[in-house]
Design a protein around this motif. Sequence first.
Motif, PDB file in Angstrom:
ATOM      1  N   GLN A 163      29.809  48.374  41.148  1.00  0.00           N
ATOM      2  CA  GLN A 163      30.397  48.991  39.974  1.00  0.00           C
ATOM      3  C   GLN A 163      30.509  47.968  38.846  1.00  0.00           C
ATOM      4  N   PRO A 164      30.458  48.404  37.593  1.00  0.00           N
ATOM      5  CA  PRO A 164      30.590  47.439  36.484  1.00  0.00           C
ATOM      6  C   PRO A 164      31.970  46.793  36.482  1.00  0.00           C
ATOM      7  N   GLU A 165      32.001  45.492  36.258  1.00  0.00           N
ATOM      8  CA  GLU A 165      33.255  44.748  36.206  1.00  0.00           C
ATOM      9  C   GLU A 165      33.865  44.730  34.806  1.00  0.00           C
ATOM     10  N   GLY A 166      33.112  45.116  33.830  1.00  0.00           N
ATOM     11  CA  GLY A 166      33.616  45.207  32.464  1.00  0.00           C
ATOM     12  C   GLY A 166      33.476  46.626  31.942  1.00  0.00           C
ATOM     13  N   ALA A 167      33.559  46.758  30.645  1.00  0.00           N
ATOM     14  CA  ALA A 167      33.419  48.057  30.002  1.00  0.00           C
ATOM     15  C   ALA A 167      31.963  48.294  29.613  1.00  0.00           C
ATOM     16  N   LEU A 168      31.567  49.566  29.606  1.00  0.00           N
ATOM     17  CA  LEU A 168      30.223  49.965  29.187  1.00  0.00           C
ATOM     18  C   LEU A 168      30.336  50.699  27.853  1.00  0.00           C
ATOM     19  N   PRO A 169      29.705  50.216  26.811  1.00  0.00           N
ATOM     20  CA  PRO A 169      29.798  50.883  25.501  1.00  0.00           C
ATOM     21  C   PRO A 169      29.202  52.291  25.542  1.00  0.00           C
ATOM     22  N   ASN A 170      29.644  53.127  24.631  1.00  0.00           N
ATOM     23  CA  ASN A 170      29.146  54.495  24.534  1.00  0.00           C
ATOM     24  C   ASN A 170      27.887  54.523  23.677  1.00  0.00           C
ATOM     25  N   PHE A 171      26.763  54.230  24.310  1.00  0.00           N
ATOM     26  CA  PHE A 171      25.486  54.292  23.616  1.00  0.00           C
ATOM     27  C   PHE A 171      24.962  55.730  23.640  1.00  0.00           C
ATOM     28  N   THR A 172      23.822  55.918  23.004  1.00  0.00           N
ATOM     29  CA  THR A 172      23.220  57.254  22.960  1.00  0.00           C
ATOM     30  C   THR A 172      22.802  57.717  24.344  1.00  0.00           C
ATOM     31  N   TYR A 173      22.259  56.802  25.142  1.00  0.00           N
ATOM     32  CA  TYR A 173      21.809  57.128  26.486  1.00  0.00           C
ATOM     33  C   TYR A 173      22.704  56.409  27.504  1.00  0.00           C
ATOM     34  N   PRO A 174      22.810  56.930  28.716  1.00  0.00           N
ATOM     35  CA  PRO A 174      23.694  56.306  29.716  1.00  0.00           C
ATOM     36  C   PRO A 174      23.151  54.970  30.207  1.00  0.00           C
ATOM     37  N   HIS A 175      24.021  54.265  30.916  1.00  0.00           N
ATOM     38  CA  HIS A 175      23.652  52.981  31.500  1.00  0.00           C
ATOM     39  C   HIS A 175      23.081  53.184  32.898  1.00  0.00           C
ATOM     40  N   GLN A 176      22.203  52.258  33.276  1.00  0.00           N
ATOM     41  CA  GLN A 176      21.592  52.262  34.601  1.00  0.00           C
ATOM     42  C   GLN A 176      21.762  50.881  35.231  1.00  0.00           C
ATOM     43  N   LEU A 177      21.803  50.880  36.558  1.00  0.00           N
ATOM     44  CA  LEU A 177      21.967  49.647  37.323  1.00  0.00           C
ATOM     45  C   LEU A 177      20.637  49.243  37.937  1.00  0.00           C
ATOM     46  N   ARG A 178      20.361  47.950  37.898  1.00  0.00           N
ATOM     47  CA  ARG A 178      19.217  47.367  38.590  1.00  0.00           C
ATOM     48  C   ARG A 178      19.728  46.193  39.427  1.00  0.00           C
ATOM     49  N   HIS A 179      19.334  46.208  40.707  1.00  0.00           N
ATOM     50  CA  HIS A 179      19.820  45.204  41.661  1.00  0.00           C
ATOM     51  C   HIS A 179      18.658  44.733  42.514  1.00  0.00           C
ATOM     52  N   ALA A 180      18.591  43.421  42.760  1.00  0.00           N
ATOM     53  CA  ALA A 180      17.524  42.850  43.582  1.00  0.00           C
ATOM     54  C   ALA A 180      18.034  41.569  44.230  1.00  0.00           C
ATOM     55  N   THR A 181      17.513  41.270  45.414  1.00  0.00           N
ATOM     56  CA  THR A 181      17.883  40.059  46.145  1.00  0.00           C
ATOM     57  C   THR A 181      16.626  39.356  46.638  1.00  0.00           C
ATOM     58  N   LEU A 182      16.741  38.046  46.781  1.00  0.00           N
ATOM     59  CA  LEU A 182      15.659  37.213  47.311  1.00  0.00           C
ATOM     60  C   LEU A 182      16.291  36.189  48.258  1.00  0.00           C
ATOM     61  N   PRO A 183      16.459  36.538  49.540  1.00  0.00           N
ATOM     62  CA  PRO A 183      17.201  35.657  50.453  1.00  0.00           C
ATOM     63  C   PRO A 183      16.516  34.328  50.736  1.00  0.00           C
ATOM     64  N   SER A 184      15.234  34.207  50.477  1.00  0.00           N
ATOM     65  CA  SER A 184      14.531  32.949  50.760  1.00  0.00           C
ATOM     66  C   SER A 184      14.674  31.924  49.645  1.00  0.00           C
ATOM     67  N   GLU A 185      15.321  32.263  48.541  1.00  0.00           N
ATOM     68  CA  GLU A 185      15.488  31.328  47.424  1.00  0.00           C
ATOM     69  C   GLU A 185      16.630  30.369  47.725  1.00  0.00           C
ATOM     70  N   HIS A 186      16.460  29.102  47.374  1.00  0.00           N
ATOM     71  CA  HIS A 186      17.467  28.075  47.611  1.00  0.00           C
ATOM     72  C   HIS A 186      17.877  27.457  46.282  1.00  0.00           C
ATOM     73  N   VAL A 187      19.138  27.032  46.233  1.00  0.00           N
ATOM     74  CA  VAL A 187      19.665  26.386  45.034  1.00  0.00           C
ATOM     75  C   VAL A 187      19.519  24.873  45.190  1.00  0.00           C
ATOM     76  N   CYS A 188      19.117  24.215  44.101  1.00  0.00           N
ATOM     77  CA  CYS A 188      18.854  22.779  44.153  1.00  0.00           C
ATOM     78  C   CYS A 188      19.223  22.168  42.807  1.00  0.00           C
ATOM     79  N   THR A 189      18.931  20.867  42.663  1.00  0.00           N
ATOM     80  CA  THR A 189      19.258  20.163  41.426  1.00  0.00           C
ATOM     81  C   THR A 189      18.540  20.762  40.236  1.00  0.00           C
ATOM     82  N   GLU A 190      17.339  21.290  40.429  1.00  0.00           N
ATOM     83  CA  GLU A 190      16.598  21.872  39.318  1.00  0.00           C
ATOM     84  C   GLU A 190      17.273  23.132  38.784  1.00  0.00           C
ATOM     85  N   ASN A 191      18.164  23.738  39.578  1.00  0.00           N
ATOM     86  CA  ASN A 191      18.950  24.871  39.096  1.00  0.00           C
ATOM     87  C   ASN A 191      20.266  24.428  38.478  1.00  0.00           C
ATOM     88  N   LEU A 192      20.847  23.339  38.983  1.00  0.00           N
ATOM     89  CA  LEU A 192      22.124  22.860  38.463  1.00  0.00           C
ATOM     90  C   LEU A 192      21.987  22.235  37.085  1.00  0.00           C
TER      91      LEU A 192
END
Length: 572
Positions: A163-192
């Motif tokens: 669910q949205p954690e903030g407010a959704l503005p009243n635009f002309t068209y409704p809002h949609q959610l997009r969600h994706a995961t990549l479990p093989s990705e690792h965090v490293c110094t190049e991300n920090l």
Amino acid sequence: MKWKYCWRTCCLLALHIVAASGELFEEDLTLRPLRDGKLEARFSFTTLLKGATPRDPQGLAEDDEAQHYTLFPLALGQILREHAVTELHLTLNAGKWNYDHWGYPDEPGVSTGAELWAWMGESVPASLDARWQGLRQSLAGLFCASLGHLDEQRTTSPTLTFQPEGALPNFTYPHQLRHATLPSEHVCTENLTPFLKLLPCKSLSGIASLLNPHKVFDADWHGLGVHVRYREGTGVEVRLAFQAVFDPVRYSPERRRDWSLRSVFDRSIERACPVARANKVRVELPSQASYTISPGPTDVVDNTATYTINSGEEALDIAMQWPEEDSFQYPDTSSAPPLTDISVRRNLKGTSQADARLTVELTNNLPIQVSAGYLEAMPWHLQFYLHTLKAQLDGASRDDLVDILAYTPPVPHSRPALLQAVLTLPPHATLQLTMDVSKPFLRYTEHPPDAQRGWDLPPAVVVPFAFGELSASNDTSAEESQLGSLRVQERAAVQGRRPRRMYTPVLLVDLATPDFSMPYNVIIMSCTLIALIFGSIFNLLTRRFVVVQVDPQSPQEPVPAQADADAGDKAR
């Protein structure tokens, strides 16, 4: 003394400039000792752009109005405006969060690998899927991560769980959610590194100076997150978070759980960030064991010590010690009660490379009935047989405890499977879900470089959202009743809070893999045969074989070189 007054003058000047720009920046560090001797550290950097609103996607065909940022991260702000993103959540984590022993994390997004989900308004000039693709590519370039692999084969829209954690503005068209995961990705110094560049003070001052890559990436669990939301009537808020779980016992030669900022991060806070309105360090104090903490905190409220970082003061190095302990003894985790309301375990059983069985066990640790949402977003690499779904409660069949809300079957090479259900968990009971799955064959070009290792499957998500009445069973002991009453009071105290998500560990599935060494073997064998055949034919064509008759009665003629040498000796 002269430099001290100059530093104060620069801080006051920076604060006046920031106040005039309508932007606020706060940084916060929370340290929480855990019962297994570990230490949880959560960094939070919040920037608020007052009076700002998300861009209306209907205006993407026109030039955007000029944006002037002082503290707000420019690189991230341009991405949000370019793709008209209302709310954004990105996490990059490494490790497995132990809910039973560490409790709920301060940042709920602790799934292993990369997770990205965003709320965006629909538009006519540019389709939502095209903007979602551009958002992934832009964030991949900004944080040096493989977010471009979050394509349509991994994208879902689980609106009941995220669910949205903030407010959704009243635009002309409704809002949609997009969600994706990549479990093989690792965090490293190049991300920090790009993460720190989004901060006003970078890692030069303030709490961010403690983020030493050599230390934070040596933690038992670590992860970073970027969260953007719209607060109606206030503005757009960007919160950068970094979370890690350290093991002071592992660092200590005496096997003690004493810790300090210097021992954990190899640094101390030398000075405050001059543009931050608030610089605070909070330490949750233990309630049982005797301890000492130094230096003295600025304030202590609700068993939490607060330190305020001021400019011009000495370096802050918080230390906590347990003087009565010679060495830390790890508790028996098998008998220790879990720290969460629900315990979740998931595994994939089966030795065949074509079929398997998915098993999920959910244990209700409360004396009250709990209703929880269950989400499975599985790539098409693993296909569900929904008609084989069975629910058992302590060994007895209870299909009435599972209510399927939505199921989207997978499309090979195109769309993942999405399963959303509501589970009813009786008090102090374990619900087991089993379902048969099949493993399809992949094209040889779809296998990863390390195909023999297997495929990482994304975690399932469980969200408890409704708590029932206290169970009135007669076989409940007095101690369990007292503990249940305390937990019921806790549930009543957090009645108005948002439900907290729980992630299961990722799974590793072994798919049918071709013999990728065969091309190499064919090349080696072909080259060997060609070398043998070519060498033999070349010798036959270029060499001339002559039969030499040797008379065994005649004396052997000397070799020319040896004859010349003998003639020279006679001449001397």
